[in-house]
Design an enzyme around this catalytic site. Structure first.
Site, mmCIF file in Angstrom:
data_model
loop_
_atom_site.group_PDB
_atom_site.id
_atom_site.type_symbol
_atom_site.label_atom_id
_atom_site.label_comp_id
_atom_site.label_asym_id
_atom_site.label_seq_id
_atom_site.Cartn_x
_atom_site.Cartn_y
_atom_site.Cartn_z
ATOM 1 C CG PHE A 202 55.351 15.230 31.789
ATOM 2 C CD1 PHE A 202 54.155 14.539 31.902
ATOM 3 C CD2 PHE A 202 55.309 16.621 31.813
ATOM 4 C CE1 PHE A 202 52.945 15.210 32.004
ATOM 5 C CE2 PHE A 202 54.106 17.304 31.909
ATOM 6 C CZ PHE A 202 52.927 16.591 32.011
ATOM 7 C CG ASP A 203 59.331 18.914 30.755
ATOM 8 O OD1 ASP A 203 59.207 18.063 31.662
ATOM 9 O OD2 ASP A 203 59.404 20.134 30.960
ATOM 10 C CB THR A 204 60.470 15.324 25.299
ATOM 11 O OG1 THR A 204 61.671 15.912 25.812
ATOM 12 C CG2 THR A 204 60.638 15.022 23.826
#
Length: 409
Positions: A202-204
């Site tokens: 999710f972060d990337t």
């Protein structure tokens, strides 16, 4: 800046997430009952004593099987400035999506429950968002000025992963996975519908999408100490992240900035994308190989450590390239793929073994010399692997249109 004040007690029955706030800090948790109260109280004390904005700490329980949610509920009932949410399924991305999309605060943020990142970085993280000068802010363990304490394995994996993002997705940020990020609420509401992953990737995906939309991203160097009790499964997370890289480079995220290519241009783009991803996977695999070689060399000797390290890295490469070939060809010819992989492993073993034997003609105990020799041998083997996989595994399917008129559309 407003004066530093402690959030006033909230009347019974009033949702703490609906009172006037400046920042809502989300902490995703899973089975953290033993340490949760201590860490949330530490964070809340810092906010009350040192943070000049009205901040709420929201603990989001990801389907814990212990008493985590009971502890979170107790904290929310007894500690001003704390809220608790329960979700029926796991996933860090799912937790952030659920909390951020329902927040009323102008800035939404998150941090890991282990508080590995120094809290002194919180103010420089959110200040440019509240002032309107940035849309997204991320903590970075790899930016100049950061101070990090962690083991060599995690350091190598982190640097290799971020190098992969630069090669394959042209990411300009230095640290995708640091658990210390903040967004303006408007930016969050714009990004969340475009982000598909609900777990660690999710972060990337959030950052890549923000870059492609032209949002303004700030990086804050952080002081960070590795948590020895980390629950992250490195191999599973690495494979999932690589699958995510493949998906967004060929899916909806890619279409934000690229028009569909045609004919030869499309084939050239596929070849370029494969080379970049192969280089990134190769960098991760080589760093992992060197770590394993050094770790096992005192126990198994140079030749034994080489064989063991190559075997594990081959399994890693097989799992990753299996996903890549599935995306490229639609279906996987398993027997053919495994035969190619076994042959390439044999070539790598022969080249590295020969390199190690050659070093013994110069010195019998020089670790730097052996590392240099096997690195060169692995680089030669990588070139052969890419050529073989390109010819036998990544061959694109025929794109001849069923209707001849489509060819000139």
């Amino acid at each position: 800046m407003p004066d530093m004040t402690v959030l006033a007690p909230i009347a019974p029955g009033v949702d703490p997430r609906r009172v006037p706030l400046d920042v809502e800090i989300v902490i995703p948790v899973y089975n953290e009952a033993p340490h949760l109260a201590e860490r949330v109280r530490s964070l809340r004390a810092f906010l009350d004593e040192s943070f000049p904005f009205r901040a709420l700490v929201t603990v989001v329980d990801n389907a814990s099987t212990d008493s985590t949610f009971e502890v979170a509920t107790f904290l929310a009932d007894t500690l001003p400035g704390v809220a608790a949410l329960h979700l029926p399924r796991k996933g860090r991305g799912h937790a952030l999506r659920s909390a951020w999309s329902t927040s009323t605060a102008p800035v939404v943020a998150y941090m890991d429950v282990d508080l590995s990142t120094s809290l002194s970085a919180l103010l420089p993280l959110v200040a440019p968002l509240l002032s309107g000068h940035r849309d997204v802010a991320i903590g970075s363990r790899l930016a100049r000025g950061a101070h990090v304490v962690r083991g060599p394995k995690r350091e190598l994996i982190s640097r290799a992963y971020n190098l992969l993002l630069k090669f394959s997705l042209h990411g300009r940020f230095s640290d995708a996975q640091c658990g210390f990020k903040a967004l303006r609420r408007e930016a969050a509401l714009q990004l969340l519908p475009l982000v598909e992953d609900d777990e660690w990737f999710f972060d990337t995906e959030l950052l890549i999408t923000a870059e492609r939309l032209g949002l303004r991203i700030a990086e804050v160097p952080v002081d960070w100490v590795d948590d020895p009790d980390s629950r992250v499964h490195i191999v599973h997370t690495a494979v999932s992240d690589l699958r995510g890289v493949w998906r967004i480079s060929h899916g909806r995220g890619r279409q934000l900035t690229r028009r569909p290519a045609r004919a030869a241009g499309c084939r050239d783009q596929v070849a370029s994308d494969q080379l970049m991803r192969f280089a990134g996977v190769g960098a991760i695999s080589t760093l992992g190989y060197l770590f394993l070689f050094v770790a096992w060399r005192p126990l198994a000797g140079s030749l034994g450590a080489n064989a063991l390290a190559l075997a594990i890295c081959t399994l890693f490469n097989t799992a990753v390239h299996k996903e890549l070939s599935r995306g490229a060809n639609g279906r996987l010819r398993r027997g053919h793929f495994l035969a190619v992989t076994a042959g390439l492993f044999a070539v790598s073993l022969v080249l590295t073994t020969a390199a190690l034997l050659l070093t013994r003609l110069v010195s019998t105990t020089s670790l730097p010399l052996e590392l240099a020799a096997v690195t060169v041998a692995n680089a030669m083997a990588a070139v052969l692997r890419f050529a073989a996989l390109r010819a036998w595994v990544f061959r694109p399917r025929s794109t001849t249109p069923a209707n001849p008129q489509d060819a000139t559309a």
